[in-house]
Scaffold this motif. Sequence first.
Motif, PDB file in Angstrom:
ATOM      1  N   ILE A   1       0.863  -1.191   0.000  1.00  0.00           N
ATOM      2  CA  ILE A   1       0.000   0.000   0.000  1.00  0.00           C
ATOM      3  C   ILE A   1       0.898   1.239   0.000  1.00  0.00           C
TER       4      ILE A   1
ATOM      5  N   THR B   1      -7.717  -4.739  -4.276  1.00  0.00           N
ATOM      6  CA  THR B   1      -6.598  -4.808  -3.325  1.00  0.00           C
ATOM      7  C   THR B   1      -6.956  -5.696  -2.142  1.00  0.00           C
TER       8      THR B   1
ATOM      9  N   LEU C   1       3.686  -1.441   3.710  1.00  0.00           N
ATOM     10  CA  LEU C   1       3.144  -0.108   3.476  1.00  0.00           C
ATOM     11  C   LEU C   1       4.188   1.004   3.589  1.00  0.00           C
TER      12      LEU C   1
ATOM     13  N   ALA D   1      -5.136   3.650   5.247  1.00  0.00           N
ATOM     14  CA  ALA D   1      -4.227   2.500   5.213  1.00  0.00           C
ATOM     15  C   ALA D   1      -4.598   1.488   6.302  1.00  0.00           C
TER      16      ALA D   1
END
Length: 499
Positions: free
Chosen positions: A35, A114, A128, A164
């Motif tokens: 991400i 995703t 991430l 996130a």
Amino acid sequence: MVSASSTQYPPLNKATAPLSALLLKSTPATGIVHIGLGNFHRAHLALYTALAVNESGGDWGIFAYSLRSTTIAQAMTSQDNLYAIATISPTSQAIVIPGIHTAAIGGPSRVTETLEEMAKESTKIISLTVTEAGYLISQITGGLNMQAPEIEHDLQNPIAPKSAIGIIVRGLEKRASSHGAPVTVLSCDNLSGNGDRTRQLTYDFINAMGNNAQLRSYVEKSVTFPNSMVDRIVPGTEERHLKMVEEGLGVHDDSPVPAEEFSMWIIEDKFAAGRPAWEKVGAIFSDDVAAYELMKLRLLNGTHSLLSYLGALAGEETIPGAQSTPFIETAVHSILHNEFLPTFTMPSALTSDGYISQLIGRWSNTILGDRTSRVGSDGSTKLPQRITEPVLFHAQSRHTPQFISLTVAAWLACIAPLKGFSPGVHAEAMKDPAKSKLVELAGMTTDPTVFVHSVFSTAQIFSPELGELNGFVDCVAGYLKQIIDEGIEKAALTAQSKN
Ligand code: CS2
């Protein structure tokens, strides 16, 4: 000294032109869902992974998702998921193409794909790089900011999360309710204890969901959150980088990444479902990540903030321009040695002199030309990570660190100038998620002291503990006043005289 620069990547052509290009294309299946498809990811995790797969194999292809922007994703998709990293140092330039992405998508409309990818048993790592601002940390509780609109949205909308942490939790939820296979969540951002912090934010979200026993027990038993220290200076892509890559490769790349030669990655070896052989290509697995993190967050990032705000106010467009301005060079030396170094213990493998002289070399990279406006952006989420503990450390001995205070004052002067003060074009180019709030506070007074006190007492940017240190808050206010009345150089001379 950890060898972290030129030796860890394959030896590329040292000549300046034409550039050599190394294509690393091993087409593995997806093993990582990432991400945050920004330049940092593309020049760091993606490159380490491409090199590791090139060396040792493994299904570690990266499915990358950008939360908001579709620009990079579209460019990569139209180029078969490829892009060039242009490594730029005063003595060498080189191009490497990490062919490691299996998909690059972006924007809220692609989040369902995703989540599906995250839920697959074949996904072993969810990584991430969303910057400090992307974690939505509350400075009041230190946990997840439950009042952030994205978090409120994500708690109500399980199938289309925007943040996130919301995306991670919804992905984990899908795994928990299907196969339940283990997975690692790997933060690669500049937060102290980034793995521990991500774990805590994940639990904060889960706790707010209600009815979560299965998910909670899955996360407890099967998900790990290693801490890691990530380091490589990666500026934004500019026209000149497109030109340089086109000249070097003979093909046009819509989205190349410029990066310095230096790169470092220190990781805690706590992977629930395996990992690429990153140690074969320069990553260092260590139980001492915390020491590296503190060293990097304070010496590099903390001083970087000083360089960006003092530099912008002095009219400097770039970090090397700031670094070579004599009064800023002096300030850099003081903040490093007198204000940051005493606040932590260096990792045993490194010496402070060696690390600092390497930093000075990195900040002086004129050809890379990292911008003061890039480093100065998002100060409201970066500065708390970089300065809070050092200020509290010095407060124990009733001392106020002058250059840290000056950095905070210079940040305010850049982002929310009081009426009549013009911080210049480089400051005006800085973005900050708290900008509108700060500008509003700045519009309510012309008195720097009133403004600075209102920032610390109402803006919820810094922890209440900092706001309670009157000596520190007054010192910031004093420097803001001096910046406005006499300019940044005079204010830096005052800080130097009080050190
Ligand atoms: C910089 C970092 O943006 C910033 O504030 O300090 O992006 C820095 O360039 C990286 O952390 C280097 O690893």
